[in-house]
Write an enzyme that holds these catalytic residues in place. Sequence first.
Site, PDB file in Angstrom:
ATOM      1  CD1 TRP A 127      -2.743   1.481   0.452  1.00  0.00           C
ATOM      2  CD2 TRP A 127      -2.104   1.840   2.572  1.00  0.00           C
ATOM      3  NE1 TRP A 127      -3.524   2.488   0.969  1.00  0.00           N
ATOM      4  CE2 TRP A 127      -3.149   2.730   2.261  1.00  0.00           C
ATOM      5  CE3 TRP A 127      -1.546   1.879   3.851  1.00  0.00           C
ATOM      6  CZ2 TRP A 127      -3.639   3.644   3.183  1.00  0.00           C
ATOM      7  CZ3 TRP A 127      -2.038   2.785   4.759  1.00  0.00           C
ATOM      8  CH2 TRP A 127      -3.073   3.665   4.423  1.00  0.00           C
ATOM      9  CG  ASP A 208      -1.963  -2.594   7.447  1.00  0.00           C
ATOM     10  OD1 ASP A 208      -3.075  -2.578   8.001  1.00  0.00           O
ATOM     11  OD2 ASP A 208      -1.642  -1.796   6.532  1.00  0.00           O
ATOM     12  CB  ALA A 210      -6.848  -2.799   6.483  1.00  0.00           C
ATOM     13  CE  LYS A 243     -10.464   0.021   3.113  1.00  0.00           C
ATOM     14  NZ  LYS A 243      -9.357   0.825   3.536  1.00  0.00           N
TER      15      LYS A 243
HETATM   16  C1  LMR Z   1      -6.991   1.858  -0.493  1.00  0.00           C
HETATM   17  O1  LMR Z   1      -5.895   1.302  -0.544  1.00  0.00           O
HETATM   18  O2  LMR Z   1      -7.623   2.219  -1.485  1.00  0.00           O
HETATM   19  C2  LMR Z   1      -7.614   2.101   0.857  1.00  0.00           C
HETATM   20  O3  LMR Z   1      -6.822   1.588   1.852  1.00  0.00           O
HETATM   21  C3  LMR Z   1      -7.985   3.508   1.083  1.00  0.00           C
HETATM   22  C4  LMR Z   1      -6.806   4.396   1.263  1.00  0.00           C
HETATM   23  O4  LMR Z   1      -6.814   5.163   2.236  1.00  0.00           O
HETATM   24  O5  LMR Z   1      -5.882   4.386   0.444  1.00  0.00           O
END
Ligand code: LMR
Length: 394
Positions: A127, A208, A210, A243
């Site tokens: 991410w 992590d 999520a 989420k």
């Molecule tokens: C994403 O990866 O789209 C989500 O985790 C939202 C974000 O805050 O980036």
Amino acid sequence: MLGSLTPQPADKILQLMELYRADPRAQKVDLGVGVYRDAEGVTPVMRAVREAERRLVDEQTTKAYTGLAGDPAFAEAMAGLILADAAPRDRLAAAATPGGTGAIRQGLEMIRMASPEARVWLSAPTWPNHPSIIRYLGIPMAEYRYFDDDTRAVDFAGMMADLEGVAPGDVVLLHGCCHNPTGANLTLPEWEAVAALLLRKGAIAFVDIAYQGFGDGLQQDAAGTRLLAARLPEMLIAASCSKNFGIYRERTGALFALAPDRATRDLAQGTLAFLNRQNYSFPPDHGARVVTMVLNDPELRADWAAELEDVRLSMLGLREALAHELRARTGSDRFGFIAQHRGMFSRLGASPEQVLAMRETAGIYMVGDSRFNVAGLNARTVPILAEAIVAAGV
Ligand code: LMR
């Protein structure tokens, strides 16, 4: 003073949200930011959340401050959800945080306080906000291979080879489930091997998590995290409720620190409270209180778990439908991985040019690395996406 600021790089995911909003085409399809949408394109308030909020409005007698680490009942409920009985509570420090990102940030700050030399290892890819925050905090960073672009599966041999370079005290950031951005996940035997490696290296796991409940189910999605918690003397866990409770804007998350003994746990607990105070004082309470109520009330919990399961199954159905459409159009099974991946995202394997072509010709918005949000699809848009993928020559 302000004139001496320099422009900061835009977050790619949030930038895409803006581009999508500005696109006047009616048939545009948003597969960018990770937000669940139902068949009508709505991100609903979950039934149990709505009911808990109603009760809260009726019954709450005060909005005075909670503790600096948030309400202990929230920490206990979240620990139960994520860890079940995998780790003794007297070794677990916890703090409520503003969302999962808040938990990541507080965890990284704690790492920097405890061992400024430690490197934080990230999966390649990960991410984008992970490296962004780490860079911002000036924490040393390293990468381990994770995704095989050819097979679109986890490159586990590459991952383990790279993690051989981990030094004692380094931190390895792992996605608990539903890897973002790839959708490719570790099997339980692979989690076992990672746990053994971290133990042998004297490294710290930072999980992590999520998307618990979006992959294979609430229990299955926590299995890797639980396995690490049962094996390792120390680990950190950043959890998000955005989420799986659908409470994105309430900013509800938690950071856990599993310590080797009770005294170290107390030290970590004090540090978490201190960090909250330095950064924003008391964490947000509304979402945390709603989550606590849902998890602790058997009826609300059952209804929440049932609705979450419907969400999970609808995403799986969309994955299968898209893989099927692509099989029919290409006469090959090379997009079969879409049905194998789990969670909100899959990485398609398209080039940036192909991603742009899909946006320009078909109004399909996915992140530049070809990550698409499965939950942004519906029965109508699955064939549109399949057509665009084939037309772009992916
Ligand atoms: C994403 O990866 O789209 C989500 O985790 C939202 C974000 O805050 O980036």
